[in-house]
Design a protein around this motif. Structure first.
Motif, mmCIF file in Angstrom:
data_model
loop_
_atom_site.group_PDB
_atom_site.id
_atom_site.type_symbol
_atom_site.label_atom_id
_atom_site.label_comp_id
_atom_site.label_asym_id
_atom_site.label_seq_id
_atom_site.Cartn_x
_atom_site.Cartn_y
_atom_site.Cartn_z
ATOM 1 N N TYR A 141 85.734 -81.236 -38.513
ATOM 2 C CA TYR A 141 85.569 -82.213 -37.433
ATOM 3 C C TYR A 141 85.114 -83.557 -37.986
ATOM 4 C CZ TYR A 141 80.429 -82.043 -37.372
ATOM 5 O OH TYR A 141 79.096 -82.167 -37.694
ATOM 6 N N GLU A 188 95.706 -72.900 -34.255
ATOM 7 C CA GLU A 188 95.058 -72.199 -33.137
ATOM 8 C C GLU A 188 93.775 -72.907 -32.737
ATOM 9 O OE1 GLU A 188 93.128 -67.814 -32.078
ATOM 10 O OE2 GLU A 188 94.322 -68.084 -33.896
ATOM 11 N N ALA A 189 93.017 -73.340 -33.736
ATOM 12 C CA ALA A 189 91.772 -74.053 -33.449
ATOM 13 C C ALA A 189 92.046 -75.367 -32.724
ATOM 14 C CB ALA A 189 91.013 -74.322 -34.748
ATOM 15 N N ARG A 190 93.161 -76.017 -33.069
ATOM 16 C CA ARG A 190 93.468 -77.288 -32.430
ATOM 17 C C ARG A 190 93.757 -77.107 -30.946
ATOM 18 N NH1 ARG A 190 97.973 -81.943 -33.896
ATOM 19 N NH2 ARG A 190 96.813 -83.595 -32.874
ATOM 20 N N TRP A 224 95.200 -82.351 -38.792
ATOM 21 C CA TRP A 224 95.749 -81.088 -38.295
ATOM 22 C C TRP A 224 97.129 -80.790 -38.880
ATOM 23 C CZ3 TRP A 224 92.375 -78.210 -35.629
ATOM 24 C CH2 TRP A 224 91.297 -78.866 -35.028
ATOM 25 N N GLU A 234 92.579 -74.884 -28.970
ATOM 26 C CA GLU A 234 91.297 -74.658 -28.299
ATOM 27 C C GLU A 234 90.523 -75.966 -28.177
ATOM 28 O OE1 GLU A 234 89.315 -71.711 -30.573
ATOM 29 O OE2 GLU A 234 90.673 -70.077 -29.996
ATOM 30 N N ALA A 235 90.587 -76.795 -29.222
ATOM 31 C CA ALA A 235 89.861 -78.062 -29.203
ATOM 32 C C ALA A 235 90.418 -79.000 -28.135
ATOM 33 C CB ALA A 235 89.933 -78.725 -30.581
ATOM 34 N N GLU A 244 94.593 -71.074 -39.632
ATOM 35 C CA GLU A 244 93.827 -71.035 -38.393
ATOM 36 C C GLU A 244 93.697 -72.401 -37.727
ATOM 37 O OE1 GLU A 244 90.164 -69.360 -39.660
ATOM 38 O OE2 GLU A 244 90.876 -67.275 -39.558
ATOM 39 N N LEU A 245 94.134 -73.463 -38.416
ATOM 40 C CA LEU A 245 93.956 -74.811 -37.878
ATOM 41 C C LEU A 245 94.705 -75.021 -36.567
ATOM 42 C CD1 LEU A 245 94.025 -77.224 -40.942
ATOM 43 C CD2 LEU A 245 92.112 -76.745 -39.405
#
Length: 298
Positions: free
Chosen positions: A111, A180-182, A158, A184-185, A177-178
């Motif tokens: 982040y 998927e994390a994006r 990303w 969610e973010a 995993e980036l």
């Protein structure tokens, strides 16, 4: 731990060179004595790699310290303007963050890289402006547009190919995993920013609140109305029943532009980078000479 500060700054220089033909030259401490305001600040020159001309200068004030304002921001220290001899005044900007100093050894969090790229987007808007008047250079324009360059640059944090360069020692799982994390973010940000935008519009659409207890009562009533429609403002610090909201003054009824800019920046990203056959240099040329150079003059 995979994002060393120095290596990140080196990759940023490579990114700007591939995209805009600009390199970041970080000056040594003995070259900036009397120019920087703290020993932890880095002073860098942005140079056109094609002809060696200076494009602008940027100060990286990245680390927290006693007495320093919290948060992250871009500051235009000197805007572009046309001088009497027909040349352009050299723009100057600063990126000011409150990253913990430990990251110089431990490495940046993802982040923090995204934040750095966001503020760099503002810096590029300031540095690459070439306007006749200083008050129309860079970010000194309509709020509906100001956040587009910053959100656009966030995408590189990303992008799988660029993340492999930012974190060459990062395991495959970290990079995989980036995405998927994006997702969610993005959902979390919309859930937070939408009620913020609604509250900002409601507060700035109201007549004068009066003073003291009268004003406080009216503000709390407006907050309650927004909460009824959107739910409690989660992840927000409340002070005496009033949520702490960043940019409530500076945006002045235009906080919605933050989400709007994210949507528009995503459209630009998709057209120039994700779904495009353009080279990085061609995409950068469109941005530099079709957008950034005009500042707020168009």
């Amino acid at each position: 731990p995979y994002l060393g500060v120095d290596s990140v700054l080196e990759v940023l220089s490579g990114l700007l060179c591939e995209l805009f033909g600009i390199r970041i030259y970080r000056l040594r401490q003995n070259q900036v004595r009397g120019v920087i305001w703290h020993p932890s600040v880095e002073h860098a020159m942005l140079v056109d790699a094609r002809n060696g001309n200076f494009v602008g200068e940027v100060f990286f004030d990245l680390f927290a310290r006693d007495g320093k304002m919290p948060g992250a921001a871009h500051y235009a220290l000197r805007g572009s303007r046309r001088l009497r001899d027909g040349s352009s005044q050299l723009p100057s900007a600063a990126i000011v963050c409150d990253f913990p100093p430990i990251i110089r050894k431990a490495g940046m969090q993802h982040y923090q890289l995204e934040t750095l790229l966001h503020e760099l987007g503002h810096v590029l808007h300031t540095i690459m402006s070439r306007t006749r008047f200083q008050h129309l250079s860079g970010t000194r324009g309509p709020m509906d547009f100001v956040e587009i360059p910053s959100h656009l640059m966030e995408n590189f944090a990303w992008d799988a190919a660029w993340m492999r360069r930012f974190a060459p020692n990062g395991p495959r799982q970290f990079l995989a995993e980036l995405e998927e994390a994006r997702q969610e973010a993005v959902v979390a940000e919309i859930a937070l920013q939408t009620p913020f935008a609604a509250l900002d519009l409601a507060l700035h659409s109201h007549d004068h609140f009066g003073w003291g207890n009268e004003a406080r009562s009216k503000i709390k009533r407006i907050i309650a109305e927004v909460v009824r429609e959107y739910g409690r403002l989660e992840q927000v610090v409340y002070r005496d029943g009033i949520p702490y909201m960043p940019h409530i003054i500076g945006y002045g009824g235009c906080y919605y532009s933050y989400l709007l800019a994210r949507i528009l920046a995503a459209e630009v990203w998709n057209r120039l980078f994700r779904d495009s056959k353009l080279s990085m240099a061609a995409a950068g040329e469109l941005l530099r000479n079709g957008v950034f150079r005009f500042g707020a003059s168009k």
